[in-house]
Motif scaffolding. Sequence first.
Motif, PDB file in Angstrom:
ATOM      1  N   SER A  85       0.835  -1.202   0.000  1.00 39.15           N
ATOM      2  CA  SER A  85       0.000   0.000   0.000  1.00 39.15           C
ATOM      3  C   SER A  85       0.872   1.255   0.000  1.00 39.15           C
ATOM      4  O   SER A  85       0.598   2.231  -0.686  1.00 39.15           O
ATOM      5  CB  SER A  85      -0.914  -0.010   1.223  1.00 39.15           C
ATOM      6  OG  SER A  85      -1.652   1.180   1.263  1.00 39.15           O
ATOM      7  N   ALA A  86       1.947   1.203   0.779  1.00 38.03           N
ATOM      8  CA  ALA A  86       2.800   2.390   0.923  1.00 38.03           C
ATOM      9  C   ALA A  86       3.585   2.680  -0.361  1.00 38.03           C
ATOM     10  O   ALA A  86       3.631   3.815  -0.832  1.00 38.03           O
ATOM     11  CB  ALA A  86       3.749   2.193   2.095  1.00 38.03           C
TER      12      ALA A  86
ATOM     13  N   GLY B 152       3.947   3.166  -3.939  1.00 43.34           N
ATOM     14  CA  GLY B 152       2.980   3.340  -5.020  1.00 43.34           C
ATOM     15  C   GLY B 152       3.588   4.173  -6.125  1.00 43.34           C
ATOM     16  O   GLY B 152       4.809   4.347  -6.186  1.00 43.34           O
TER      17      GLY B 152
ATOM     18  N   GLY C 296       3.562   7.231  -6.387  1.00 47.37           N
ATOM     19  CA  GLY C 296       4.248   8.371  -5.773  1.00 47.37           C
ATOM     20  C   GLY C 296       5.686   8.047  -5.404  1.00 47.37           C
ATOM     21  O   GLY C 296       6.569   8.895  -5.516  1.00 47.37           O
TER      22      GLY C 296
ATOM     23  N   TYR D  97      -6.428   7.451  -9.192  1.00 49.60           N
ATOM     24  CA  TYR D  97      -5.206   6.643  -9.073  1.00 49.60           C
ATOM     25  C   TYR D  97      -5.272   5.452 -10.038  1.00 49.60           C
ATOM     26  O   TYR D  97      -4.290   5.124 -10.707  1.00 49.60           O
ATOM     27  CB  TYR D  97      -5.110   6.154  -7.629  1.00 49.60           C
ATOM     28  CG  TYR D  97      -3.732   5.737  -7.168  1.00 49.60           C
ATOM     29  CD1 TYR D  97      -2.802   6.671  -6.735  1.00 49.60           C
ATOM     30  CD2 TYR D  97      -3.371   4.398  -7.137  1.00 49.60           C
ATOM     31  CE1 TYR D  97      -1.544   6.282  -6.300  1.00 49.60           C
ATOM     32  CE2 TYR D  97      -2.115   4.005  -6.693  1.00 49.60           C
ATOM     33  CZ  TYR D  97      -1.211   4.951  -6.271  1.00 49.60           C
ATOM     34  OH  TYR D  97       0.027   4.564  -5.839  1.00 49.60           O
TER      35      TYR D  97
ATOM     36  N   PHE E  83       1.076  10.841   2.840  1.00 44.93           N
ATOM     37  CA  PHE E  83       0.585  10.214   1.619  1.00 44.93           C
ATOM     38  C   PHE E  83       1.369   8.947   1.288  1.00 44.93           C
ATOM     39  O   PHE E  83       0.802   7.908   0.974  1.00 44.93           O
ATOM     40  CB  PHE E  83       0.667  11.211   0.459  1.00 44.93           C
ATOM     41  CG  PHE E  83       0.017  10.726  -0.796  1.00 44.93           C
ATOM     42  CD1 PHE E  83      -1.363  10.769  -0.945  1.00 44.93           C
ATOM     43  CD2 PHE E  83       0.777  10.209  -1.837  1.00 44.93           C
ATOM     44  CE1 PHE E  83      -1.970  10.310  -2.101  1.00 44.93           C
ATOM     45  CE2 PHE E  83       0.176   9.745  -3.006  1.00 44.93           C
ATOM     46  CZ  PHE E  83      -1.197   9.798  -3.132  1.00 44.93           C
ATOM     47  N   THR E  84       2.687   9.048   1.400  1.00 44.72           N
ATOM     48  CA  THR E  84       3.476   7.898   0.965  1.00 44.72           C
ATOM     49  C   THR E  84       3.283   6.698   1.889  1.00 44.72           C
ATOM     50  O   THR E  84       3.380   5.560   1.466  1.00 44.72           O
ATOM     51  CB  THR E  84       4.974   8.248   0.813  1.00 44.72           C
ATOM     52  OG1 THR E  84       5.623   7.124   0.219  1.00 44.72           O
ATOM     53  CG2 THR E  84       5.649   8.536   2.117  1.00 44.72           C
TER      54      THR E  84
ATOM     55  N   SER F  21       0.489   5.968   3.231  1.00 40.51           N
ATOM     56  CA  SER F  21      -0.954   5.657   3.183  1.00 40.51           C
ATOM     57  C   SER F  21      -1.633   5.868   4.539  1.00 40.51           C
ATOM     58  O   SER F  21      -2.460   5.053   4.958  1.00 40.51           O
ATOM     59  CB  SER F  21      -1.209   4.222   2.714  1.00 40.51           C
ATOM     60  OG  SER F  21      -0.549   3.941   1.513  1.00 40.51           O
TER      61      SER F  21
ATOM     62  N   PHE G 266      -6.145   7.269   5.836  1.00 42.97           N
ATOM     63  CA  PHE G 266      -7.148   6.776   4.897  1.00 42.97           C
ATOM     64  C   PHE G 266      -7.936   5.589   5.455  1.00 42.97           C
ATOM     65  O   PHE G 266      -8.761   5.019   4.763  1.00 42.97           O
ATOM     66  CB  PHE G 266      -6.486   6.327   3.599  1.00 42.97           C
ATOM     67  CG  PHE G 266      -5.688   7.404   2.911  1.00 42.97           C
ATOM     68  CD1 PHE G 266      -6.325   8.525   2.404  1.00 42.97           C
ATOM     69  CD2 PHE G 266      -4.319   7.304   2.774  1.00 42.97           C
ATOM     70  CE1 PHE G 266      -5.604   9.519   1.755  1.00 42.97           C
ATOM     71  CE2 PHE G 266      -3.591   8.291   2.120  1.00 42.97           C
ATOM     72  CZ  PHE G 266      -4.226   9.401   1.618  1.00 42.97           C
TER      73      PHE G 266
HETATM   74  N1  PHE Z   1       1.220   5.414  -0.747  1.00 37.51           N
HETATM   75  C1  PHE Z   1       0.894   5.441  -2.129  1.00 37.51           C
HETATM   76  C2  PHE Z   1       1.994   6.103  -2.974  1.00 37.51           C
HETATM   77  O1  PHE Z   1       2.984   6.565  -2.450  1.00 37.51           O
HETATM   78  C3  PHE Z   1      -0.332   6.193  -2.407  1.00 37.51           C
HETATM   79  C4  PHE Z   1      -1.549   5.792  -1.702  1.00 37.51           C
HETATM   80  C5  PHE Z   1      -2.336   6.740  -1.175  1.00 37.51           C
HETATM   81  C6  PHE Z   1      -1.924   4.479  -1.568  1.00 37.51           C
HETATM   82  C7  PHE Z   1      -3.463   6.414  -0.523  1.00 37.51           C
HETATM   83  C8  PHE Z   1      -3.042   4.156  -0.903  1.00 37.51           C
HETATM   84  C9  PHE Z   1      -3.808   5.131  -0.379  1.00 37.51           C
HETATM   85  O2  PHE Z   1       1.863   6.186  -4.168  1.00 37.51           O
END
Ligand code: PHE
Length: 470
Positions: free
Chosen positions: A29-30, A32, A34, A111, A240-241, A243, A246
């Motif tokens: 999940s982390a 991604g 990004g 996404y 964000f990175t 996750s 959420f």
């Molecule tokens: N962590 C993921 C990334 O760095 C983005 C992401 C955001 C995934 C929210 C899940 C939920 O791209």
Amino acid sequence: MAESTPQAAEPHRAQWKTQWGFLSAAIGSAIGLGSIWRFPYVVYENGGGAYLIPYFVALVTAGIPLMILEYGIGHKMRGSAPMSFAKINPHWEWLGWWMVIFVMIGIELDYSVGIAWCVSYMWFSLTLAWGADPNGFFFQQFLGVTAGPHVIGDIRSPILLSLILVWVLNWLTVFFGVEQGIEKANKVFMPLLFVLILILVGWTATLPGSKEGIVRYLKPDFSRLGDPKVWIDAYSQIFFTLSLGFGIMVTYASYLPRKADINFNACVTSLVDTLVSLVAGLAVFGTLGYMAAQTSKPFAETVQHGIGLAFVAYPQAISLLPSLPALFGVLFFLTLTIAGIASSISILEAFSAAMIDKFHYSRKSVVTLLSVLGFLGGIIFTTGGGLAWLDIVDHFLSHYGLFIACILQCALLWVYGAPRLREHVDSVSLFRVGRLFDFSIKYLIPAILIVLLLNDLMTDIRRPYGGYPW
Ligand code: PHE
């Protein structure tokens, strides 16, 4: 599965089969899109190696404590975000809903379209379809960009087809549940992702000029540490990175067995995410260095970030490769696709688990319905006006929505009692977090988030975002 009969004392809940199963899902999940197309650029722009200082400070003071909080709540309450928050205090259930709804609508829909672009580009790589003009190919031919968000334009069929594939993958993985779907998939995805990244790094290292690119990426410029923007970037990136905010990590941790080391898992997840992003940066900047050497352009002119990096600069570099460019292209876009899918299934799971916990619907019907709706909702982003919409939704929801959710999540700990949660996580963990955890959650993280929020607000008020009309 979580599709239980009405509330028994402790309804049967799915459980990860192995520690690595849980970790690979959380790390999936982390890491991604990004991590690959954004993180390296932010490092480069904010002082290279020196940026790692604010980044690690942000990781230790905000990222890891918040992850321990989310793991701790999920593990203790054994529920998706709304259910876990409701168990703390019924008045707070809405916060869990807000998180999972906004990540589903605000992030998952667009996404998935980002992943669909990568899938299309995997295909285009086979023939180097972008030809001599990757910029024109991407924006005009592929996206068919219109004058702005007010002109929707037509649906782009290659994107739509790829989007169908992405949603089929999302659907299939989550449909089969925690152990048979998510755990199994991530146990394959994560090692594959690591191997792919290492292949790309090894390959780029053989290209002339790549070392120059890597030096530009990591060469520390300590003078940048005095700039508040560098610190703001580090903190806003962390949430964000990883996750966080959420409801995803709460949900994933709710499937942990009673004996599971929360503090250790939180550290491993955060550190592996950072390490993989850093290493991915070697491949990204190595390639850019190669391209600068080939085109004799100044390095700074070859550097792009986000979609410009993945879909313009990279294709251009791929075309210049001396051997097997198509294979390199396929590997690069496959890496992005896998990183993206592992993240998008975590979002779908967070929302599905919330619905299953609350209404006791069957997993199969919830996941199917959400996947169809998710696909339909994503169609707006496959149109010519899609890019502008994607940009707007991303900016507002992944900043304001996320920061507010994280602040409120910390506020919830005022209700529950930070020491109470700390006692829980420490009781199952090898190393203890101590009272610093309470301070961080109760004061430090909310204060930092308020600064981030005000900073964004001031910037947007001064100048409407992206020049779009208010
Ligand atoms: N962590 C993921 C990334 O760095 C983005 C992401 C955001 C995934 C929210 C899940 C939920 O791209």
